[in-house]
Design a protein around this motif. Structure first.
Motif, mmCIF file in Angstrom:
data_model
loop_
_atom_site.group_PDB
_atom_site.id
_atom_site.type_symbol
_atom_site.label_atom_id
_atom_site.label_comp_id
_atom_site.label_asym_id
_atom_site.label_seq_id
_atom_site.Cartn_x
_atom_site.Cartn_y
_atom_site.Cartn_z
ATOM 1 N N ALA A 60 -1.623 -1.503 7.237
ATOM 2 C CA ALA A 60 -1.322 -0.484 6.240
ATOM 3 C C ALA A 60 -0.825 0.878 6.438
ATOM 4 O O ALA A 60 -0.107 1.382 5.681
ATOM 5 C CB ALA A 60 -2.677 -0.466 5.372
ATOM 6 N N PRO B 134 0.802 -1.242 0.014
ATOM 7 C CA PRO B 134 -0.009 -0.143 0.095
ATOM 8 C C PRO B 134 0.799 1.256 0.009
ATOM 9 O O PRO B 134 0.150 2.113 -0.063
ATOM 10 C CB PRO B 134 -0.813 -0.207 1.288
ATOM 11 N N ARG C 170 -0.217 4.767 -1.603
ATOM 12 C CA ARG C 170 -1.312 4.667 -2.295
ATOM 13 C C ARG C 170 -2.671 4.665 -1.461
ATOM 14 O O ARG C 170 -2.380 4.607 -0.028
ATOM 15 C CB ARG C 170 -1.388 3.269 -2.776
ATOM 16 N N THR C 171 -3.886 5.184 -2.061
ATOM 17 C CA THR C 171 -5.145 5.131 -0.904
ATOM 18 C C THR C 171 -5.675 3.997 -1.350
ATOM 19 O O THR C 171 -5.851 3.331 -2.375
ATOM 20 C CB THR C 171 -5.808 6.364 -1.786
ATOM 21 N N ILE C 172 -6.026 3.405 -0.125
ATOM 22 C CA ILE C 172 -6.637 1.985 0.150
ATOM 23 C C ILE C 172 -7.950 2.167 0.731
ATOM 24 O O ILE C 172 -8.262 2.912 1.441
ATOM 25 C CB ILE C 172 -5.699 1.128 0.732
ATOM 26 N N VAL D 11 -6.034 5.792 4.238
ATOM 27 C CA VAL D 11 -6.571 4.631 4.419
ATOM 28 C C VAL D 11 -8.154 4.880 4.835
ATOM 29 O O VAL D 11 -8.565 5.735 5.645
ATOM 30 C CB VAL D 11 -6.212 3.872 5.670
ATOM 31 N N ALA E 260 0.805 3.561 3.361
ATOM 32 C CA ALA E 260 -0.485 4.106 2.926
ATOM 33 C C ALA E 260 -0.775 5.339 3.082
ATOM 34 O O ALA E 260 -0.597 5.990 4.087
ATOM 35 C CB ALA E 260 -1.775 3.030 3.328
#
Length: 326
Positions: A163, A141, A144-146, A171, A168
């Motif tokens: 994450a 992650p 990144r946007t999860i 989140v 990340a």
């Protein structure tokens, strides 16, 4: 000893407490006095014959326990007697039977448990903790946007935290009521969205300035899977880890192709040869022991109330890990 079985498929009431012989550790094995046995949603599905694999009856459920070594078989170091261990039965030759007072497992699979980690927490860090850890290893992650569906559940609550630790950028947690959303936020989610609202994917997109999320870690499946695609960014990745609860039609897959999106399957067991299993569990136990990973326990039940524990999961009223305490 006492153990829980079901001899027919059905609701939580089919779970019954029975007397069975106490297992004896064979060569290379240890006998563990169970202090906590984890319950997983796939066992709820299995009990109702709604899982991808139909078990043979009678079935003795339970794939993860934690407890104290009570006896050792031939060739096992007697120094293990009295030690606190986690027993990932799912990775053993006898992968079931954890809803019981005692179990046996190969000594090589009995993972030492730090004093700072409770037996209940250890059960949460086996199937669910390993799933969260390896989902993030398979699809990192970082930056990144999860989206984490069921973010207050056993896997989801750990995914949110791990994450965040693994970089990340954002989140987004999805859950079904205010208490679950608040739990996800307390664990480090940036945004929490109620997917009881039929338009929840739009709210996810709004939270990402219309772009959508880069990765969805789907451990829920069913109708939620197709809906969640509405929140997935072009070029995004859907990681699917909900065996037996498929929710995508051919038209959904065609739409993903048109948006350059990818679908990645996830199965835990093939990723866990014994040395990886031990190292991964030790990593999770150390994170919990140091306070870097919070384990939420959503319910404790004695063996004779295993049906009530299943009912809690069946009705989606649980948060975190539900355990049996023999």
């Amino acid at each position: 000893m006492k153990a829980v079985q079901f001899s027919r498929f059905g609701g939580p009431e089919v779970l019954e407490l029975v007397d069975v012989p106490t297992p004896e550790p064979q060569a290379g094995e240890v006998l563990i006095r169970v202090q906590a046995a984890g319950i997983n949603f796939f066992e709820v599905l299995m009990r109702a014959d709604r899982y991808a694999v139909t078990p043979q009856l009678p079935m003795f459920p339970g794939v993860e326990v934690a407890g104290v070594v009570e006896a050792v078989g031939q060739g096992v170091d007697a120094a293990l007697l009295g030690s606190r261990v986690a027993a990932p039965l799912f990775a053993s030759q006898r992968p079931h039977g954890g809803y019981a007072e005692q179990v046996t497992i190969s000594a090589d699979l009995a993972v030492p448990l730090p004093d700072e980690v409770s037996f209940e927490a250890a059960t949460a860090l086996m199937v669910q903790g390993l799933t969260a850890l390896h989902l993030l290893r398979q699809s990192p992650p970082d930056g990144r946007t999860i989206l984490v569906p069921a973010a207050a559940g056993g896997v989801g609550s750990l995914l949110v935290q791990l994450a965040r630790q693994k970089g990340a950028s954002r989140v987004i947690a999805a859950a079904s009521d205010r208490a679950k959303l608040d739990l996800a936020l307390s664990l480090g989610a940036d945004v929490a969205i109620d997917y009881a609202n039929p338009d929840w994917p739009t709210h996810v997109r709004d939270a990402t300035d219309g772009h959508g999320v880069d990765i969805i870690y789907d451990t829920v499946g069913g109708a939620l899977t197709a809906l969640s695609l509405k929140a997935l960014a072009p070029g995004g990745e859907l990681v699917f880890a909900a065996l037996g609860r498929y929710g995508l039609a051919a038209s959904d897959l065609e739409a993903m192709i048109g948006r350059n999106q990818s679908l990645r399957g996830f199965a835990l067991l093939p990723l866990l040869p014994p040395e990886v299993l031990r190292m991964s569990l030790s990593e999770l136990f150390q994170l919990a022991a140091s306070g870097q990973l919070r384990v939420a326990i959503g319910g404790r039940f004695p063996l004779d109330q295993a049906g009530e524990a299943h009912r809690l999961l069946d009705e989606r009223r649980s948060t975190g890990k539900v355990v049996l305490v023999p």
